[in-house]
Scaffold this motif. Structure first.
Motif, mmCIF file in Angstrom:
data_model
loop_
_atom_site.group_PDB
_atom_site.id
_atom_site.type_symbol
_atom_site.label_atom_id
_atom_site.label_comp_id
_atom_site.label_asym_id
_atom_site.label_seq_id
_atom_site.Cartn_x
_atom_site.Cartn_y
_atom_site.Cartn_z
ATOM 1 N N UNK A 5 36.407 -33.872 -9.094
ATOM 2 C CA UNK A 5 36.391 -34.288 -7.688
ATOM 3 C C UNK A 5 37.816 -34.365 -7.150
ATOM 4 N N UNK A 6 37.932 -34.347 -5.844
ATOM 5 C CA UNK A 6 39.247 -34.408 -5.203
ATOM 6 C C UNK A 6 39.947 -35.720 -5.553
ATOM 7 N N UNK A 7 41.233 -35.607 -5.842
ATOM 8 C CA UNK A 7 42.059 -36.783 -6.130
ATOM 9 C C UNK A 7 42.532 -37.370 -4.798
ATOM 10 N N UNK A 8 41.694 -38.185 -4.191
ATOM 11 C CA UNK A 8 41.985 -38.697 -2.849
ATOM 12 C C UNK A 8 43.163 -39.676 -2.827
ATOM 13 N N UNK A 9 43.402 -40.341 -3.954
ATOM 14 C CA UNK A 9 44.520 -41.294 -4.014
ATOM 15 C C UNK A 9 45.855 -40.592 -4.247
ATOM 16 N N UNK A 10 45.803 -39.276 -4.536
ATOM 17 C CA UNK A 10 47.014 -38.470 -4.758
ATOM 18 C C UNK A 10 47.876 -39.022 -5.892
ATOM 19 N N UNK A 11 47.222 -39.628 -6.879
ATOM 20 C CA UNK A 11 47.949 -40.150 -8.039
ATOM 21 C C UNK A 11 48.235 -39.019 -9.018
ATOM 22 N N UNK A 12 49.207 -39.232 -9.886
ATOM 23 C CA UNK A 12 49.570 -38.203 -10.859
ATOM 24 C C UNK A 12 48.401 -37.898 -11.789
ATOM 25 N N UNK A 13 47.643 -38.930 -12.167
ATOM 26 C CA UNK A 13 46.486 -38.781 -13.047
ATOM 27 C C UNK A 13 45.213 -38.938 -12.228
ATOM 28 N N UNK A 14 44.389 -37.904 -12.216
ATOM 29 C CA UNK A 14 43.123 -37.954 -11.474
ATOM 30 C C UNK A 14 42.089 -38.688 -12.339
#
Length: 369
Positions: free
Chosen positions: A94-103
């Protein structure tokens, strides 16, 4: 290249972040084993993870996991990507909506499966087009209800839906709403002897079976098969619904939870029946022997669960298969009679008429007309 789904049963201290890191370790070395990690699901409550991986074979997948992080899978099955998507809604991360390095994916693969459909119990010499048009109108409202409660259609025919839900509460609400819509529809079509059948089960995609959600689908289909006027659910669905939707009590006049022992018994009966229904010599006495149960006890339990005697239950199962074969045009009446375990075409025709109120020859004409 084949696609596999594997199952990992993890310890209590494993978190969604832990699994995300393990997934990254797989991706770092996957090329060495000609594998490609597509995505995964993690269930923090049940402590299970399911990986979707393209690989040359099961051994390559296992070796990749072993050398990446040492967490080898408990079970692996080959799957079809379209089937996975129909049950689980995706085949990639799924899309990494939090834009963190680790999805970090904290999404269970546990699903509630609803099987529902309307079945005519007497054809009343209605033409196929008339019956189908009436059913199609009801199906349109069913499709709308399924969408409303976030269901994903896994399989669908003119009179049958198999639907996957991420939430047991949504599955229950959907089943109840479909039942209400059916009641309204039935009031306008009381000339049709027809009933709504619904079965609800829940489980994970990979168990000891060879196909995706095999155990859960089988149970839902079997509850659907024996249901009549009520929504039959497993005891697990009942408990999960109560946990998810504590403000809404089960409507007991609509819903009937099946005792775990009865569920186990039903699966045993259906397993034996599915093995032997083509054998015209197979009778209730053979079923009682296969289950190591006295004939009288078998009679009481099947009557209690289905409202039918064991021999009638076996006969009706064969007739259901005959209807299926007729629709697929898999032979003439005599051929289908013998194929479905009836000793003679004349006995088959008699049983068919008693069950459906129409002769097989007339039924075929209605299908063609």
């Amino acid at each position: 290249m084949p696609i596999y789904m594997d199952r990992h049963d993890v310890s209590e201290n494993v978190t969604a972040e832990t699994v995300a890191k393990l997934h990254q370790e797989d991706l770092k070395i996957q090329h060495k084993y000609n594998c490609r990690g597509l995505t995964y699901w993690f269930d923090d409550v049940r402590k299970t993870a399911f990986c979707l991986i393209e690989a040359p074979d099961k051994q390559s997948l296992t070796t990749m996991h072993k050398n990446a992080h040492g967490q080898v899978p408990y079970q692996i099955i080959e799957v079809d990507a379209d089937v996975v998507e129909s049950f689980l809604g995706r085949i990639e991360d799924p899309e990494n909506r939090d834009k963190t390095e680790l999805n970090i994916i904290n999404e269970p693969a546990f699903r509630a499966i609803m099987v529902t459909g309307i079945k005519p119990y007497s054809f009343l010499n209605m033409k196929k087009e008339v019956l189908n048009l009436s059913i199609q109108k009801f199906n349109l409202s069913t499709l709308s209800t399924i969408k409303q409660f976030k269901g994903r259609i896994v399989n669908h025919s003119n009179d049958y839906f198999m639907v996957s839900f991420a939430s047991v509460a949504d599955a229950m609400k959907c089943a109840l709403e479909v039942q209400r819509e059916f009641d309204k529809w039935k009031e306008k079509h009381d000339f049709i002897n027809i009933k709504l059948k619904t079965g609800l089960s829940a489980g994970v995609p990979v168990t000891n079976s060879r196909t995706l959600f095999d155990d859960t689908v089988k149970t839902a289909e079997r509850l659907y098969y024996i249901s009549m006027a009520k929504i039959l659910i497993t005891n697990e669905v009942k408990e999960l619904y109560k946990n998810e939707e504590i403000t809404n009590a089960l409507l007991t006049d609509r819903v009937e939870p099946v005792d775990p022992e009865d569920e186990k018994f039903l699966n045993q009966v259906m397993d034996r029946l599915e093995e032997s229904w083509k054998n015209s010599e197979f009778r209730a006495i053979d079923l009682s022997r296969a289950l190591s149960m006295s004939k009288s006890k078998l009679y009481r339990r099947i009557i209690s669960l289905t409202g039918k005697s064991p021999n009638t239950f076996i006969k009706d199962y064969r007739l259901k298969k005959a209807i299926h074969f007729f629709r697929l045009k898999k032979g003439n009446i005599s051929e289908i009679a013998y194929e479905t375990g009836f000793g003679s075409p004349s006995y088959f025709s008699k049983c068919f008429h008693q069950k459906y109120g129409i002769k097989p020859t007339d039924y075929l004409q209605l299908q063609e007309g």
